[in-house]
Design an enzyme around this catalytic site. Structure first.
Site, PDB file in Angstrom:
ATOM      1  N   HIS A  63       0.853  -1.198   0.000  1.00  0.00           N
ATOM      2  CA  HIS A  63       0.000   0.000   0.000  1.00  0.00           C
ATOM      3  C   HIS A  63       0.892   1.253   0.000  1.00  0.00           C
ATOM      4  O   HIS A  63       0.737   2.147  -0.841  1.00  0.00           O
ATOM      5  CB  HIS A  63      -0.904  -0.043   1.240  1.00  0.00           C
ATOM      6  CG  HIS A  63      -1.704   1.201   1.490  1.00  0.00           C
ATOM      7  ND1 HIS A  63      -3.081   1.210   1.464  1.00  0.00           N
ATOM      8  CD2 HIS A  63      -1.329   2.463   1.809  1.00  0.00           C
ATOM      9  CE1 HIS A  63      -3.514   2.436   1.735  1.00  0.00           C
ATOM     10  NE2 HIS A  63      -2.466   3.221   1.964  1.00  0.00           N
ATOM     11  N   GLU A  64       1.851   1.267   0.915  1.00  0.00           N
ATOM     12  CA  GLU A  64       2.749   2.429   1.025  1.00  0.00           C
ATOM     13  C   GLU A  64       3.612   2.587  -0.227  1.00  0.00           C
ATOM     14  O   GLU A  64       3.855   3.703  -0.692  1.00  0.00           O
ATOM     15  CB  GLU A  64       3.637   2.303   2.272  1.00  0.00           C
ATOM     16  CG  GLU A  64       2.876   2.364   3.600  1.00  0.00           C
ATOM     17  CD  GLU A  64       2.001   3.616   3.745  1.00  0.00           C
ATOM     18  OE1 GLU A  64       2.398   4.688   3.248  1.00  0.00           O
ATOM     19  OE2 GLU A  64       0.920   3.520   4.341  1.00  0.00           O
ATOM     20  N   HIS A  67       1.766   4.355  -2.977  1.00  0.00           N
ATOM     21  CA  HIS A  67       1.842   5.820  -2.867  1.00  0.00           C
ATOM     22  C   HIS A  67       3.198   6.320  -3.355  1.00  0.00           C
ATOM     23  O   HIS A  67       3.289   7.271  -4.114  1.00  0.00           O
ATOM     24  CB  HIS A  67       1.708   6.254  -1.399  1.00  0.00           C
ATOM     25  CG  HIS A  67       0.347   6.040  -0.818  1.00  0.00           C
ATOM     26  ND1 HIS A  67      -0.810   6.364  -1.487  1.00  0.00           N
ATOM     27  CD2 HIS A  67      -0.047   5.575   0.402  1.00  0.00           C
ATOM     28  CE1 HIS A  67      -1.856   6.082  -0.706  1.00  0.00           C
ATOM     29  NE2 HIS A  67      -1.419   5.591   0.436  1.00  0.00           N
TER      30      HIS A  67
END
Ligand code: ZN
Length: 244
Positions: A63-64, A67
């Site tokens: 997820h990170e 980004h």
């Protein structure tokens, strides 16, 4: 060309991934009152931490990275930073059986990021969780794995049925929950930046995920929990980050 990822960043990612996996394992095991169990069956607990690393840990780190890579694509400098207070709070509340995921986040530094770019950078994270959810659901069709953990007896949640954990269903549901939590439109959660860019896209993504939760066996429980967290997050966000 600067390096894509720095050494201190890798260390902070490793600590965060391990901490979130351990915190979720402890919280699901029932917090401190399961310590007796855990100490009697340390191998069982370690195996569950491994299951958490594969499902929750991967969900968090990818997820990170979603980004980070999207931000770099838009020419920004992006770096994962551990949030020590959040990490300690996460570990502490796990001891009373509460799930709270906030060991750190990707920080983006750029002078020229449009509202749209910021929205796309923000949606990349929850999108990764949706992709992982689908990936785990497919994995479950191809090669289902069920493991029994005595300290999870009596728990019926996230694909766990009275100690029996369907590993891939667990991974799919926990990624759905991670993604949905981040869709809450309260600063600094991803949802707040997605909704500023496009309300329809935010709505399609959020209601789609709530719908998936309904179909995957949560029923209306997930929607009710999400609405409760929405109200709570909006309140906390207003309290901490007053309109500047
Ligand atoms: Zn995010």
């Amino acid at each position: 060309m600067e390096t894509l990822i720095e050494k201190d960043e890798i260390i902070e990612i490793f600590i965060s991934v391990f901490a979130i996996s351990l915190a979720f394992s402890l919280a699901l095991a029932g917090g401190y009152d399961s310590f007796g169990y855990i100490l009697s069956f340390p191998q069982e607990f370690l195996l569950f931490v491994v299951v958490s690393l594969v499902t929750i840990g991967s969900g968090f780190v990818l997820h990170e990275m979603g980004h980070k890579l999207t931000a770099i694509y838009y020419g920004a400098y992006a770096k994962f930073k551990m949030w020590t207070k959040g990490l300690v709070f996460m570990m502490l509340v796990s001891l009373i059986g509460v799930l709270f995921a906030a060991p750190g986040a990707v920080y983006i530094f750029s002078r020229r990021i449009t509202l749209k770019q910021n929205g796309i950078i923000s949606i990349a994270g929850p999108m990764v969780n949706v992709i992982l959810m689908i990936f785990f659901l497919i994995l479950n069709l191809v090669y289902p794995i069920s493991l029994y953990f005595s300290f999870l007896e009596g728990l019926y949640l996230f694909g766990i049925a009275d100690g029996l954990v369907n590993v891939w269903i667990f991974g799919a549901l926990i990624n759905l929950v991670l993604g949905l939590f981040n869709m809450i439109p309260a600063f600094p959660l991803d949802g707040s930046k997605i909704i500023l860019w496009s309300m329809p896209i935010w709505a399609v993504m959020t209601f789609g995920m709530l719908g998936a939760g309904y179909v995957l066996g949560f029923g209306l429980y997930l929607t009710i929990m999400w609405l409760f967290l929405l109200v709570l997050a909006l309140f906390v966000s207003k309290l901490i980050f007053r309109k500047r």
